[in-house]
Design an enzyme around this catalytic site. Sequence first.
Site, PDB file in Angstrom:
ATOM      1  N   ASN A 155       0.851  -1.193   0.034  1.00 41.29           N
ATOM      2  CA  ASN A 155      -0.179   0.160  -0.038  1.00 41.29           C
ATOM      3  C   ASN A 155       0.978   1.466   0.104  1.00 41.29           C
ATOM      4  O   ASN A 155       0.310   2.185  -0.179  1.00 41.29           O
ATOM      5  CB  ASN A 155      -0.927   0.021   1.009  1.00 41.29           C
ATOM      6  N   LYS A 205       3.727   4.140  -1.320  1.00 41.12           N
ATOM      7  CA  LYS A 205       4.291   4.695  -2.489  1.00 41.12           C
ATOM      8  C   LYS A 205       5.645   4.174  -2.816  1.00 41.12           C
ATOM      9  O   LYS A 205       6.300   3.657  -1.778  1.00 41.12           O
ATOM     10  CB  LYS A 205       4.312   6.235  -2.302  1.00 41.12           C
ATOM     11  N   LYS A 248       6.436   1.831  -5.824  1.00 39.61           N
ATOM     12  CA  LYS A 248       6.383   0.668  -6.255  1.00 39.61           C
ATOM     13  C   LYS A 248       6.954   1.027  -7.861  1.00 39.61           C
ATOM     14  O   LYS A 248       7.948   0.287  -8.172  1.00 39.61           O
ATOM     15  CB  LYS A 248       5.072  -0.055  -6.405  1.00 39.61           C
ATOM     16  N   THR A 249       6.181   1.739  -8.424  1.00 37.24           N
ATOM     17  CA  THR A 249       6.653   2.154  -9.819  1.00 37.24           C
ATOM     18  C   THR A 249       7.871   2.999  -9.864  1.00 37.24           C
ATOM     19  O   THR A 249       8.543   2.651 -10.774  1.00 37.24           O
ATOM     20  CB  THR A 249       5.697   3.079 -10.474  1.00 37.24           C
ATOM     21  N   THR A 250       8.255   3.684  -8.818  1.00 36.16           N
ATOM     22  CA  THR A 250       9.275   4.479  -8.808  1.00 36.16           C
ATOM     23  C   THR A 250      10.625   3.496  -8.556  1.00 36.16           C
ATOM     24  O   THR A 250      11.820   3.759  -9.286  1.00 36.16           O
ATOM     25  CB  THR A 250       9.268   5.508  -7.803  1.00 36.16           C
ATOM     26  N   ARG A 255      18.819   1.693 -14.805  1.00 35.86           N
ATOM     27  CA  ARG A 255      20.025   0.790 -14.826  1.00 35.86           C
ATOM     28  C   ARG A 255      20.232  -0.055 -15.972  1.00 35.86           C
ATOM     29  O   ARG A 255      21.121  -0.083 -16.460  1.00 35.86           O
ATOM     30  CB  ARG A 255      19.913  -0.058 -13.468  1.00 35.86           C
ATOM     31  N   PHE A 293      -8.060   5.551 -13.624  1.00 33.70           N
ATOM     32  CA  PHE A 293      -8.644   4.733 -12.539  1.00 33.70           C
ATOM     33  C   PHE A 293      -9.995   4.481 -12.698  1.00 33.70           C
ATOM     34  O   PHE A 293     -10.782   5.037 -13.550  1.00 33.70           O
ATOM     35  CB  PHE A 293      -8.310   5.548 -11.185  1.00 33.70           C
ATOM     36  N   TRP A 324     -12.737   4.758 -11.229  1.00 29.88           N
ATOM     37  CA  TRP A 324     -13.714   5.710 -10.757  1.00 29.88           C
ATOM     38  C   TRP A 324     -13.841   6.840 -11.688  1.00 29.88           C
ATOM     39  O   TRP A 324     -14.779   7.526 -11.885  1.00 29.88           O
ATOM     40  CB  TRP A 324     -13.388   6.210  -9.262  1.00 29.88           C
ATOM     41  N   GLU A 340       1.410  -1.291 -12.930  1.00 31.51           N
ATOM     42  CA  GLU A 340       0.142  -1.411 -12.310  1.00 31.51           C
ATOM     43  C   GLU A 340      -0.735  -2.748 -12.646  1.00 31.51           C
ATOM     44  O   GLU A 340      -1.965  -2.756 -12.631  1.00 31.51           O
ATOM     45  CB  GLU A 340      -0.819  -0.346 -12.478  1.00 31.51           C
TER      46      GLU A 340
END
Length: 220
Positions: free
Chosen positions: A58, A60, A62-64, A72, A114, A116, A151
Amino acid sequence: MEVNKDWEECTSDAAVAEAARLTDEQYNKKMQRRKEVQDKRIENAISEKGLIIVNTGNGKGKTTAALGMVIRALGHGYKVAIIQFIKGAWEPAEKKVLSVWSDQLEFHAMGEGFTWETQDRERDIMVAQAAWEKALVYIKNPDFRVVLLDEVNIALKLGYLNLEDIIKGLEQKPDLNHVILTGRGAPKQLIERADLVTEMTLVKHPFREQGVKAQPGIEF
């Protein structure tokens, strides 16, 4: 795994406190013994293996973190493909920055936002499946050393993609190539299949605690 465990033991609060109590001579002897053990582990380790990498949780980042691996790989001259399963309704800043590697990088932001925002489950499923078909082409291509499925875990969690199809697709990657899958809620079966799994833990978030909106340079 043993290397990581050894590093965690070396940097734990207890280990740091113990090291602070040692004399210089005791410390040097301890570190020499640790180096001998570490060198032996590295000597017996596998030199190369294509990895399935999962960044979930949960928190922040993950993508970073995945983009750090992408940079690399690009720095080593490898070809990389990025497929974004949710983002795509807006132009992500990372796409602009990474465009300088256009001869090595294929970047596909295929999502439409997203759930929503889209409010169209049938179309969301169609878009996610199209993104997976695109991803599978790169996963099976030996020229692409790293493939980032950004994602994709969200698409799995929402039922847009079939987990068995993803697992079967990952099995088709060349032996030395890496696939990174990001997004919260990674399914247990995927975690079990992965070689490297990192779970980002949420401690504080500016939107939740302070109502701060997503900001350029931080979220996008």
